[in-house]
Scaffold this active site. Structure first.
Site, PDB file in Angstrom:
ATOM      1  CG  HIS A 109      -2.025  -1.025   1.154  1.00 14.91           C
ATOM      2  ND1 HIS A 109      -2.569  -1.489  -0.025  1.00 14.91           N
ATOM      3  CD2 HIS A 109      -2.677  -1.681   2.161  1.00 14.91           C
ATOM      4  CE1 HIS A 109      -3.509  -2.379   0.260  1.00 14.91           C
ATOM      5  NE2 HIS A 109      -3.591  -2.533   1.562  1.00 14.91           N
ATOM      6  CG  HIS A 178      -7.603  -0.662   2.728  1.00  8.21           C
ATOM      7  ND1 HIS A 178      -8.382  -1.534   3.477  1.00  8.21           N
ATOM      8  CD2 HIS A 178      -6.455  -1.330   2.452  1.00  8.21           C
ATOM      9  CE1 HIS A 178      -7.717  -2.669   3.640  1.00  8.21           C
ATOM     10  NE2 HIS A 178      -6.548  -2.570   3.024  1.00  8.21           N
ATOM     11  CD  GLU A 309      -8.299  -3.514  -0.111  1.00  7.76           C
ATOM     12  OE1 GLU A 309      -7.183  -2.984  -0.278  1.00  7.76           O
ATOM     13  OE2 GLU A 309      -8.472  -4.566   0.530  1.00  7.76           O
TER      14      GLU A 309
END
Length: 344
Positions: A109, A178, A309
């Site tokens: 991420h 997220h 996601e």
């Protein structure tokens, strides 16, 4: 039309450069969304049940302090590259790039200080808010000055999230939000009574560090076949699964299409996901462990929320047969995801 208002939400700690964090409240008759200028975080999302009662269906914190401390990306926009890059390493044009390792042997991420941990510049729109930031060349090891715009708009029951980016050098990019959802209401014990379907004929098997092996596997006859709605708790038991944290491979078309649907029969709340992205990561909050105190002091145990996601496939920068994740100078990255809330 949604009404939009802005309110102060707190100040960044001095060691993070200070700076005012604002909250933007988007409200229609059916949905209320609160988004922060820190991390473009969806901090609240209230939607009606079949009796017209509103509940907040996303996990998060009551104060900025919760979001500035370590947490599992609640509600945030993550990038430059969402999901995992194997060994935090990739080669482009003969040059090797090394990213920060923040997930075992991998980069996750965006690295140590990704897009979720920075202040964005807001602009209020008639029916939403647009956030902008410049990610400088070399930030977290990624090449190129990257201009990024994230736009949230609310239209009745539909929240749309548009991601745009332009770069000065070739760079991998894959952006997502997220948010952790529980349609029974945040703070509810688990998501076992939710019914889910995902419109995907294939998924990506992963190794023990959650990196795709490279195989694109058919869902047919496996626990990953979610093309017809399944009740989550019973499905996990039936297939002896500890939960999901996998990319489902979507139709690769530029037009928006329905990719996932979730229903919570006891309240009647439903959520549909439509997107232009080639993948969707379905995650069932396997790493939540009750140690974090969320809104109202409630703790969040394992399997108390799910994430859907929309993104490119994980580790695509190292797998040439995966959808292209590289943005070139002169091109524009432009993807939209629509979340539609309703009742059944």
């Amino acid at each position: 039309m949604a009404a939009v208002r802005r309110e102060p939400f707190g100040r960044m700690p001095p060691q993070e450069g200070g700076g005012e964090v604002e909250k933007f409240v988007l409200q229609s008759d059916s949905v209320k969304v609160e988004v922060l200028s820190f991390g473009c975080i969806i901090a609240t999302l209230e939607t009606k049940d079949r009796d017209g009662k509103f509940s907040d269906v996303v996990l998060g914190f009551d104060t900025l302090e919760g979001y500035t401390r370590k947490h599992p990306f609640f509600g945030a926009v993550v990038g430059r590259v969402a999901n995992r890059i194997a060994k935090g390493r990739f080669t482009m044009d003969g040059k090797e790039y090394q990213l920060f390792l923040n997930n075992g042997p991998n980069s996750l991420h965006g690295g140590a200080r990704g897009f979720d941990k920075v202040l964005w510049s807001p602009q209020v729109l008639p029916d939403g808010v647009r956030f902008f930031r410049l990610s400088p060349d070399g930030e977290e090891g990624y090449p190129g000055d990257l201009k990024v715009w994230v736009t949230y708009t609310l239209n009745d029951r539909q929240l749309s999230i548009n991601y745009r980016a332009q770069t000065s050098k070739t760079t991998p990019i894959s952006l997502t939000n997220h948010a952790y959802f529980n349609l029974a209401g945040q703070g509810s014990r688990d998501i076992y009574d939710h019914k889910i379907s995902i419109e995907a004929d294939a998924y990506l098997p992963v190794d023990d560090t959650k990196i795709p092996t490279g195989e694109v596997a058919a869902v047919q006859g496996t626990g990953f076949d979610l093309r017809q709605p399944v009740e989550l708790g019973k499905h996990l038991q039936k297939f002896h699964l500890d939960g999901f944290d996998h990319n489902f491979c979507l139709q690769q078309v530029q037009s928006p299409h329905l990719v996932a649907r979730v229903c919570h029969p006891p309240t009647g709340r439903t959520m549909e996901v439509h997107t232009t992205q080639p993948g969707i990561q379905f995650y069932t909050g396997n790493n939540l462990d009750g140690s974090l105190k969320g809104k109202g002091g409630i703790t969040y145990p394992k399997h108390s929320a799910f994430c859907l996601e929309t993104q490119n496939w994980p580790d695509a920068v190292n797998k040439p047969h995966f959808p292209n994740v590289l943005l070139q100078p002169g091109e524009e990255y432009n993807h939209t995801t629509w979340l539609m809330f309703g009742t059944a």
